[in-house]
Design a protein around this motif. Sequence first.
Motif, mmCIF file in Angstrom:
data_model
loop_
_atom_site.group_PDB
_atom_site.id
_atom_site.type_symbol
_atom_site.label_atom_id
_atom_site.label_comp_id
_atom_site.label_asym_id
_atom_site.label_seq_id
_atom_site.Cartn_x
_atom_site.Cartn_y
_atom_site.Cartn_z
ATOM 1 N N ARG A 480 -6.338 2.950 3.880
ATOM 2 C CA ARG A 480 -6.427 4.158 3.056
ATOM 3 C C ARG A 480 -6.204 5.442 3.870
ATOM 4 N N TYR A 481 -6.583 5.441 5.150
ATOM 5 C CA TYR A 481 -6.427 6.656 5.973
ATOM 6 C C TYR A 481 -4.964 7.031 6.213
ATOM 7 N N GLU A 483 -2.631 6.718 3.686
ATOM 8 C CA GLU A 483 -1.999 6.988 2.393
ATOM 9 C C GLU A 483 -1.475 8.417 2.343
ATOM 10 N N GLY A 484 -0.290 8.568 1.824
ATOM 11 C CA GLY A 484 0.266 9.901 1.599
ATOM 12 C C GLY A 484 0.784 10.585 2.847
ATOM 13 N N LEU A 485 0.820 9.868 3.978
ATOM 14 C CA LEU A 485 1.287 10.536 5.209
ATOM 15 C C LEU A 485 2.798 10.385 5.382
#
Length: 485
Positions: A480-481, A483-485
């Motif tokens: 999850r850390y 996500e979106g990167l």
Amino acid sequence: MAATNLLPQTPTFSKSLKYPLNPKSFSPFPNLLLRPSPKTLTLKAVLSQNPAKTLAADAQAQRFQHCFRKSEDGFLYCEGLRVQDVMDQVEKRPFYLYSKPQITRNFEAYREALEGLRSIIGYAIKANNNLKILEHLRELGCGAVLVSGNELRLALRAGFDPTRCIFNGNGKLLEDLVLAAQEGVFVNVDSEFDLDNIISAARIAGKKVNVLLRINPDVDPQVHPYVATGNKNSKFGIRNEKLQWFLDAVKAHPNELKLVGAHCHLGSTITKVDIFRDAAVLMVNYIDEIRAQGFEISYLNIGGGLGIDYYHAGAVLPSPRDLIDTVRELVLSRDLNLIIEPGRSLIANTCCLVNRVTGVKTNGTKNFVVIDGSMAELIRPSLYDAYQHIELVSPPPSDAQISTFDVVGPVCESADFLGKDRELPTPPRGAGLVVHDAGAYCMSMASTYNLKMRPPEYWVEDDGSVSKIRHGETFEDHVRYFEGL
Ligand code: LLP
């Protein structure tokens, strides 16, 4: 009454256990059937029988006996529950298993010892920051000792009264000090720059801060150097010779600061109360000196640090009463409020890390028991060469050979051990093995090294049921850390 009368109790999982029990969970002891049994077990009464002792001494001693006990039937119990039974029913291993009643008993031992004194028991959150445990300690009457802004936020979330909280640390950040100032937390002054930041925080928050001076009494706590803090070369606290400088600086900032007391913390795992007494004598002398300059200070904070019986070898260690009694007269003679900051002695002995044996192997002259737990979940042995007692949770097969083993985890490090040179019956694969006294500085220092995710935590409730008190972390949490990167 024979201990063999003790019936294994099926753990009754309370509502907070929100996962289905897995009936197919692997059991190395297929004959160990869970059967319903009466709830009231007499385990503690049986094991504490000792006619030679007085009732009062028994009551005091019992608080610090181990809540995890090997019974005569060869099984390890936690408050009347077989650890094996809990292990067979939870979804993930290793896991931490606590006794809630033992947390209460540990707190009560301090509360009773402090009778007759005005005091704050400030639980050192760094030892264990489980929110459910914090809520329980707060309900019992604890204040909290904090070393970061997030510990303060968690204490507030757990409902602690901020005016019974103490913010410690040699590198407190301005933004965290602002929060502490806003909330009315006591702040320990650690250095010149720390004082500067506290003054700025008071201005930003528009509030005067109650401060204590953290003084290094320079008393040797006779502990591992990594957990010694009260000597003069330590990174913590102010130098004694600079006391006057700090008093003048406080005097110069009457709108920002109110000096209310003096603090010291000598170190951790201290097993001689004379050490606390020596420090308290020095501290009340400082308090006399400070009062002589017109400061109306009323708090003596002697920190935490009381050790526990990690060895389980029958040593008689000082109790909270011994600790408090050694400083009681000094505190009364100066009409002071006493603050204490226990972490380990409130929480360590309430918990075991429960592991499963993956296998046994021999290399060279060494025998190894390899378990699923590791230095990632419990780093104290690797970091401090600390001893934590290890035992199997169920009787081994009758032909199991007793040998000397290193108990190691699967992590890719030779430093990954939980115990060295332990004499144990050779455990079968899948057997349960506990590392005792894992309540303090174990889960709170756990990492995800080798992507071993932090384990779930459970406690045995007052009624003997088992509740999950923290979810185990998952692989998905890690991903999850990104996500979106
Ligand atoms: N107050 C202060 C200012 C502290 O620095 C500490 C712990 C305590 C209170 C609580 O001390 P306790 O009662 O728990 O001994 N990770 C190490 C222990 C580090 C202790 C740090 N300071 C270990 O696993 O043994």
